[in-house]
Design a protein around this motif. Structure first.
Motif, PDB file in Angstrom:
ATOM      1  N   LEU A 169       1.134  -1.403   0.210  1.00  0.00           N
ATOM      2  CA  LEU A 169       0.020   0.289   0.132  1.00  0.00           C
ATOM      3  C   LEU A 169       1.178   1.231   0.491  1.00  0.00           C
ATOM      4  CD1 LEU A 169      -2.763  -1.019   2.874  1.00  0.00           C
ATOM      5  CD2 LEU A 169      -3.171  -0.518   0.098  1.00  0.00           C
ATOM      6  N   GLY A 170       0.690   2.382  -0.814  1.00  0.00           N
ATOM      7  CA  GLY A 170       1.376   3.196  -1.159  1.00  0.00           C
ATOM      8  C   GLY A 170       1.886   3.529  -1.916  1.00  0.00           C
ATOM      9  N   GLN A 171       2.629   2.357  -2.453  1.00  0.00           N
ATOM     10  CA  GLN A 171       3.973   2.282  -3.826  1.00  0.00           C
ATOM     11  C   GLN A 171       3.525   2.911  -4.381  1.00  0.00           C
ATOM     12  OE1 GLN A 171       6.217  -1.492  -3.273  1.00  0.00           O
ATOM     13  NE2 GLN A 171       6.258  -1.316  -1.071  1.00  0.00           N
ATOM     14  N   GLU A 172       4.541   3.260  -5.370  1.00  0.00           N
ATOM     15  CA  GLU A 172       3.943   3.353  -6.980  1.00  0.00           C
ATOM     16  C   GLU A 172       4.457   2.775  -7.500  1.00  0.00           C
ATOM     17  OE1 GLU A 172       5.012   7.492 -10.129  1.00  0.00           O
ATOM     18  OE2 GLU A 172       5.323   8.095  -7.838  1.00  0.00           O
ATOM     19  N   VAL A 173       3.615   1.599  -8.512  1.00  0.00           N
ATOM     20  CA  VAL A 173       4.461   0.567  -9.109  1.00  0.00           C
ATOM     21  C   VAL A 173       3.499   0.644 -10.380  1.00  0.00           C
ATOM     22  CG1 VAL A 173       3.990  -0.608  -7.095  1.00  0.00           C
ATOM     23  CG2 VAL A 173       1.307  -0.142  -8.687  1.00  0.00           C
ATOM     24  N   THR A 174       4.648   0.181 -11.339  1.00  0.00           N
ATOM     25  CA  THR A 174       4.355   0.033 -12.766  1.00  0.00           C
ATOM     26  C   THR A 174       4.923  -1.660 -13.294  1.00  0.00           C
ATOM     27  OG1 THR A 174       6.229   1.949 -13.519  1.00  0.00           O
ATOM     28  CG2 THR A 174       5.713   0.227 -15.362  1.00  0.00           C
ATOM     29  N   LEU A 175       3.165  -2.219 -13.932  1.00  0.00           N
ATOM     30  CA  LEU A 175       3.008  -3.219 -14.670  1.00  0.00           C
ATOM     31  C   LEU A 175       2.631  -3.102 -15.380  1.00  0.00           C
ATOM     32  CD1 LEU A 175       0.113  -3.157 -12.217  1.00  0.00           C
ATOM     33  CD2 LEU A 175       2.753  -4.432 -11.327  1.00  0.00           C
ATOM     34  N   CYS A 176       3.156  -4.310 -16.787  1.00  0.00           N
ATOM     35  CA  CYS A 176       2.829  -4.866 -17.954  1.00  0.00           C
ATOM     36  C   CYS A 176       1.976  -5.880 -17.963  1.00  0.00           C
ATOM     37  CB  CYS A 176       4.209  -4.839 -18.355  1.00  0.00           C
ATOM     38  SG  CYS A 176       5.629  -3.467 -18.587  1.00  0.00           S
ATOM     39  N   GLY A 177       1.339  -5.716 -18.792  1.00  0.00           N
ATOM     40  CA  GLY A 177       0.310  -7.067 -19.074  1.00  0.00           C
ATOM     41  C   GLY A 177      -0.532  -7.381 -20.156  1.00  0.00           C
ATOM     42  N   TRP A 178      -1.943  -7.726 -20.023  1.00  0.00           N
ATOM     43  CA  TRP A 178      -2.508  -8.411 -21.112  1.00  0.00           C
ATOM     44  C   TRP A 178      -3.749  -7.668 -20.265  1.00  0.00           C
ATOM     45  CZ3 TRP A 178       1.502 -11.502 -20.740  1.00  0.00           C
ATOM     46  CH2 TRP A 178       2.047 -11.895 -22.169  1.00  0.00           C
TER      47      TRP A 178
ATOM     48  N   PHE B  81     -13.541  -0.012 -14.152  1.00  0.00           N
ATOM     49  CA  PHE B  81     -12.334  -1.372 -14.115  1.00  0.00           C
ATOM     50  C   PHE B  81     -11.972  -1.766 -14.818  1.00  0.00           C
ATOM     51  CE2 PHE B  81     -15.075  -0.570  -9.842  1.00  0.00           C
ATOM     52  CZ  PHE B  81     -13.955   0.074  -9.190  1.00  0.00           C
ATOM     53  N   LEU B  82     -10.466  -2.685 -14.766  1.00  0.00           N
ATOM     54  CA  LEU B  82     -10.274  -3.868 -15.317  1.00  0.00           C
ATOM     55  C   LEU B  82      -9.355  -4.155 -15.127  1.00  0.00           C
ATOM     56  CD1 LEU B  82      -6.914  -3.050 -16.813  1.00  0.00           C
ATOM     57  CD2 LEU B  82      -8.171  -1.137 -18.126  1.00  0.00           C
ATOM     58  N   VAL B  83      -9.100  -5.738 -15.322  1.00  0.00           N
ATOM     59  CA  VAL B  83      -8.269  -6.162 -14.476  1.00  0.00           C
ATOM     60  C   VAL B  83      -6.784  -7.211 -15.248  1.00  0.00           C
ATOM     61  CG1 VAL B  83      -7.583  -9.037 -14.031  1.00  0.00           C
ATOM     62  CG2 VAL B  83      -9.876  -7.449 -13.533  1.00  0.00           C
ATOM     63  N   LEU B  84      -6.060  -6.825 -14.953  1.00  0.00           N
ATOM     64  CA  LEU B  84      -4.189  -6.829 -15.498  1.00  0.00           C
ATOM     65  C   LEU B  84      -4.356  -7.877 -15.588  1.00  0.00           C
ATOM     66  CD1 LEU B  84      -2.564  -4.621 -17.609  1.00  0.00           C
ATOM     67  CD2 LEU B  84      -1.661  -4.050 -15.953  1.00  0.00           C
ATOM     68  N   ARG B  85      -3.680  -8.282 -16.177  1.00  0.00           N
ATOM     69  CA  ARG B  85      -3.352  -9.996 -15.788  1.00  0.00           C
ATOM     70  C   ARG B  85      -1.826  -9.702 -16.706  1.00  0.00           C
ATOM     71  NH1 ARG B  85      -5.523 -12.676 -20.242  1.00  0.00           N
ATOM     72  NH2 ARG B  85      -3.783 -12.713 -21.137  1.00  0.00           N
ATOM     73  N   ASP B  86      -0.822 -10.939 -15.731  1.00  0.00           N
ATOM     74  CA  ASP B  86       0.424 -11.232 -16.955  1.00  0.00           C
ATOM     75  C   ASP B  86       0.813 -12.868 -16.356  1.00  0.00           C
ATOM     76  OD1 ASP B  86       0.807 -11.383 -13.775  1.00  0.00           O
ATOM     77  OD2 ASP B  86       2.351  -9.696 -14.066  1.00  0.00           O
ATOM     78  N   PHE B  87       1.788 -13.378 -16.132  1.00  0.00           N
ATOM     79  CA  PHE B  87       2.186 -14.611 -15.754  1.00  0.00           C
ATOM     80  C   PHE B  87       1.930 -15.114 -14.519  1.00  0.00           C
ATOM     81  CE2 PHE B  87       5.447 -12.886 -15.025  1.00  0.00           C
ATOM     82  CZ  PHE B  87       6.422 -13.575 -13.515  1.00  0.00           C
ATOM     83  N   ASN B  88       1.868 -13.993 -13.602  1.00  0.00           N
ATOM     84  CA  ASN B  88       2.014 -14.465 -12.065  1.00  0.00           C
ATOM     85  C   ASN B  88       0.721 -14.024 -11.471  1.00  0.00           C
ATOM     86  OD1 ASN B  88       3.082 -15.378 -10.018  1.00  0.00           O
ATOM     87  ND2 ASN B  88       4.302 -12.668  -9.276  1.00  0.00           N
ATOM     88  N   GLY B  89      -0.039 -13.449 -11.800  1.00  0.00           N
ATOM     89  CA  GLY B  89      -1.696 -13.432 -12.044  1.00  0.00           C
ATOM     90  C   GLY B  89      -2.319 -12.299 -11.638  1.00  0.00           C
ATOM     91  N   LEU B  90      -3.505 -11.862 -11.447  1.00  0.00           N
ATOM     92  CA  LEU B  90      -3.793 -10.600 -11.697  1.00  0.00           C
ATOM     93  C   LEU B  90      -4.438  -9.571 -11.176  1.00  0.00           C
ATOM     94  CD1 LEU B  90      -7.244 -12.602 -12.533  1.00  0.00           C
ATOM     95  CD2 LEU B  90      -5.959 -12.318 -14.697  1.00  0.00           C
ATOM     96  N   VAL B  91      -4.751  -8.586 -11.353  1.00  0.00           N
ATOM     97  CA  VAL B  91      -5.055  -7.390 -10.352  1.00  0.00           C
ATOM     98  C   VAL B  91      -5.758  -6.342 -10.545  1.00  0.00           C
ATOM     99  CG1 VAL B  91      -3.176  -5.991 -11.230  1.00  0.00           C
ATOM    100  CG2 VAL B  91      -3.666  -5.786  -8.447  1.00  0.00           C
ATOM    101  N   GLN B  92      -6.703  -5.556  -9.955  1.00  0.00           N
ATOM    102  CA  GLN B  92      -7.992  -4.702 -10.262  1.00  0.00           C
ATOM    103  C   GLN B  92      -7.169  -3.238 -10.306  1.00  0.00           C
ATOM    104  OE1 GLN B  92     -11.476  -5.033  -9.198  1.00  0.00           O
ATOM    105  NE2 GLN B  92     -11.241  -3.766  -8.221  1.00  0.00           N
ATOM    106  N   VAL B  93      -7.397  -2.824 -12.054  1.00  0.00           N
ATOM    107  CA  VAL B  93      -6.716  -1.386 -11.946  1.00  0.00           C
ATOM    108  C   VAL B  93      -8.061  -0.303 -12.555  1.00  0.00           C
ATOM    109  CG1 VAL B  93      -5.826   0.222 -13.682  1.00  0.00           C
ATOM    110  CG2 VAL B  93      -4.709  -2.452 -13.292  1.00  0.00           C
ATOM    111  N   VAL B  94      -7.879   0.273 -11.801  1.00  0.00           N
ATOM    112  CA  VAL B  94      -8.414   1.878 -11.242  1.00  0.00           C
ATOM    113  C   VAL B  94      -8.476   2.703 -12.991  1.00  0.00           C
ATOM    114  CG1 VAL B  94     -10.295   3.621 -10.247  1.00  0.00           C
ATOM    115  CG2 VAL B  94      -8.740   2.011  -9.079  1.00  0.00           C
ATOM    116  N   ILE B  95      -9.544   3.183 -13.560  1.00  0.00           N
ATOM    117  CA  ILE B  95      -9.376   4.486 -14.816  1.00  0.00           C
ATOM    118  C   ILE B  95      -9.809   5.075 -14.321  1.00  0.00           C
ATOM    119  CG2 ILE B  95     -10.178   4.198 -16.668  1.00  0.00           C
ATOM    120  CD1 ILE B  95     -10.867   1.223 -16.932  1.00  0.00           C
TER     121      ILE B  95
END
Length: 653
Positions: A61-70, A79-93
């Motif tokens: 929590l509070g960390q700034e992150v950069t994610l890449c995925g489908w 909302f959208l759900v972003l996926r990579d090889f390691n799992g899913l995460v919800q992204v707030v548009i």
């Protein structure tokens, strides 16, 4: 810095300190290697992301992150759900005007497009947590977004619960690989292979040696793929295993060899086989059967997945004769009972004609299996199907016998048997009220083989009715030993062929029989069986050139010139040696519970040996064949010609 420190440490340990010095250095270097391998892998090193989608938790929590995925899916452009090889995460548009460009990218990009997003990890609003997602407590508040690649409409959605034909999955394998199940299968395979390397090389001093893919024809065994050369009439063969090379490595003094070996067999259309496959290939000098078995038990135990129940060693063992007598096969599934029982003595004075006829012959016997609660779960049509299958495929009669004589579809013969020998059958087979006994008579090996197959068919029928016989979470390993060294050839039973391969050593107690009754000789061959599937096979090898030459030339009638290099090597001081090969594809298939070995191979061939993605095998223009001095002879039979023109993407290909 580390290398300098390590050099000083090695120099200090190299001072004369008595006989313990090599042991100290060996133990320390081993622990250094293993400790470095046990570090948590850095999954975002060298790339444009800071984290993977599946690793984020409340601790971020509070960390700034950069994610890449489908983009997995989008909901209401909020909302959208972003996926990579390691799992899913919800992204707030973002919805505010200042982030209109970010919203445009994330709302207009088609599903399965590749994006990069940067933002802050925040908690989901109270009541909106998703306990089914590992990342379900958090979401990403996006600041920036970049469309890395847009995706066109796909032939199927990347969702595990959607059923797709295997032909479609193989045709678009690069899409099928995105599924979580395929990701799990291939990553688990990689992890197990790495653990095997660690166990063999770091803990037991094995040497990883690559052996040639282009070789020459080997007598006996499976059919090999032939590769043309530029010399007229000269061809290579793709090795069905590195068998000869690993024996030659033992002659060369390598002592302990292993390889993750690619192997090839031209076996045509077989649903449980691939024309190219992978095996963990192992060979050792100065070893006996017990040594090989202990090594493999330790290897399996060490590399076993953490999410499965631990493997218990040593594995149980039974002889080939015991396996055939009790289970009707040399690869028994020991997760359930229903063992074959010899009831010949019960029927020595029977009036049932077909039992009398069978027992009057030299190898005649009466065998039976008891199907627990068969009367409850098997329908009449199931019993009739079993009887018809036995008659059509094995030319043998099978009698169903019910404990309840009043059963309206109990045969007259079955009723007679229960009246005459019912009590003895109940005692021998431990029959309960709702059980069904399947009884057959004939030559011992055929009767056992038939009941072995019916045992598995009945298990399928019981499980279809809801009975749990073969727990998929249970892994029952078994060694099968003391195989025959030779078997009669199917096309000419008076001639013999190798039961395993021609380099397998005879059992020490049976060597004298080689020269008088070779068909009675047992071998030093051993198979490793898991849940009814053979996952490994090996043997102690012949290291005496004269014995090898005698078996090849006199017993097997093979051309010894094809193996002159091996025979010469055995004459040059070959040590006693033995080995084994584990079928990696089948082992992974069983561990993951996959329905086919194709589900644990990244780019497998189809049932007919085709690559549906690239349409291999493919034709070659005549001018490209010319340097190899070969030309295509097209079939003249209309049906064969029609078959050869069939497109390899046909669903049954």
């Amino acid at each position: 810095m580390f290398s300098c420190w390590l050099s000083r440490l090695y120099w200090a340990l190299s001072k004369p300190t008595g006989r313990t010095k090599p042991l100290i250095w060996s133990s320390l270097s081993r622990s250094l290697v293993l400790s470095s391998q046990r570090r948590i892998p850095e999954l975002s090193s060298f790339v444009a992301r800071t984290n993977t989608c599946g690793e984020l938790r409340s601790s971020h929590l509070g960390q700034e992150v950069t994610l890449c995925g489908w983009i997995q899916y989008r909901r209401q452009n909020i909302f959208l759900v972003l996926r990579d090889f390691n799992g899913l995460v919800q992204v707030v548009i973002p919805q505010d005007e200042s982030a209109a460009s970010v919203k445009k990218i994330l709302c207009e990009a088609p599903v399965e497009s590749v994006v990069q997003v940067s933002g802050i990890v925040i908690s989901r609003p109270p009541g909106q947590e998703n306990p089914k997602m590992p990342t379900g407590e958090i979401e990403i508040k996006v600041k920036t977004a970049k469309l890395l690649n847009s995706c066109k409409k796909l032939p199927f959605e990347i969702k595990d619960f959607l059923k797709k034909t295997e032909a479609l999955r193989l045709q678009y394998r690069y899409l099928d690989l995105r599924s979580s199940q395929m990701q799990y299968n291939l990553r688990l395979r990689s992890q197990m292979v790495m653990k095997m390397r660690e166990y063999l090389c770091n803990l037991h001093g094995f040497v990883d040696v690559e052996t040639p893919t282009l070789f020459k024809r080997t007598p006996g065994g499976a059919k090999e793929f032939v590769i043309p050369s530029r010399e007229p009439g000269k061809f290579y063969s793709l090795p069905q295993s590195p068998q000869q090379f690993k024996q030659l490595l033992m002659v060369g003094g390598l002592d302990r060899y292993f390889q993750v070996a690619r192997c090839y067999r031209d076996e045509g259309s077989r649903p449980d086989r691939q024309p190219e496959f992978t095996q963990i290939d192992i060979e050792m000098s100065f070893v006996d059967q017990t040594g090989i078995q202990s090594l493999i038990e330790g290897l399996v135990q060490y590399s076993w997945p953490n999410d499965k129940d631990p493997v218990v060693v040593p594995f149980p063992s039974m002889t080939f004769a015991e396996a055939l007598a009790g289970y009707g096969t040399d690869k028994p599934d020991t997760r359930f009972g229903m063992k074959i029982v010899d009831i010949s003595d019960v029927f020595r004075n029977t009036e049932v004609r077909f039992l009398q006829d069978a027992l009057s012959k030299p190898q005649g016997t009466v065998k039976a299996i008891c199907i627990p609660e068969g009367a409850k779960y098997l329908k009449r049509k199931d019993i009739e199907s079993i009887r018809k299958s036995a008659a059509d495929r094995f030319k043998q009669e099978v009698l169903p016998v019910f404990l309840k004589a009043s059963r309206n579809w109990n045969s007259p013969v079955g009723k007679l048997i229960m009246e005459e020998q019912g009590l003895q059958l109940i005692r021998l087979l431990e029959v309960q009220e709702e059980d069904v006994v399947l009884l057959t008579a004939g030559e011992r090996e055929k009767a056992c083989s038939l009941l072995g197959k019916l045992r598995l068919e009945c298990a399928d029928l019981l499980e279809a009715g809801g009975v749990v016989l073969r727990d998929p979470a249970l892994f029952c390993f078994l060694w099968v030993v003391d195989f025959p060294l030779f078997l009669p050839k199917e096309e000419n039973p008076k001639e013999l062929e190798s039961a395993h391969h021609p380099f397998t050593a005879p059992h020490p107690s049976d060597v004298h029989l080689l020269y008088t009754e070779p068909q009675k000789v047992r071998s030093q061959h051993y198979d490793l069986v898991l849940n009814g599937s053979e996952i490994g096979g090996g043997s102690i090898r012949i290291h005496d050139a004269e014995l090898q030459r005698y078996i090849l030339a006199t017993i097997l009638k093979e051309d010894v010139k094809l193996l002159s290099h091996l025979l010469q090597a055995l004459d040059c001081g070959a040590p006693p040696h033995g080995g084994i090969a584990l079928g990696l594809d089948r082992l992974m298939c069983l561990i993951t519970g996959a329905p086919s070995i194709r589900d644990v191979i990244a780019f497998p061939k189809s049932f007919r040996g085709h690559d549906l993605m690239s349409n291999a095998p493919d034709s070659i223009p005549p001018e490209e064949l010319k340097p190899y001095h070969i030309q295509v002879s097209w079939p003249t039979d209309p049906e064969a010609e029609k078959s050869s023109l069939n497109h390899p993407c046909h669903p049954e290909s």
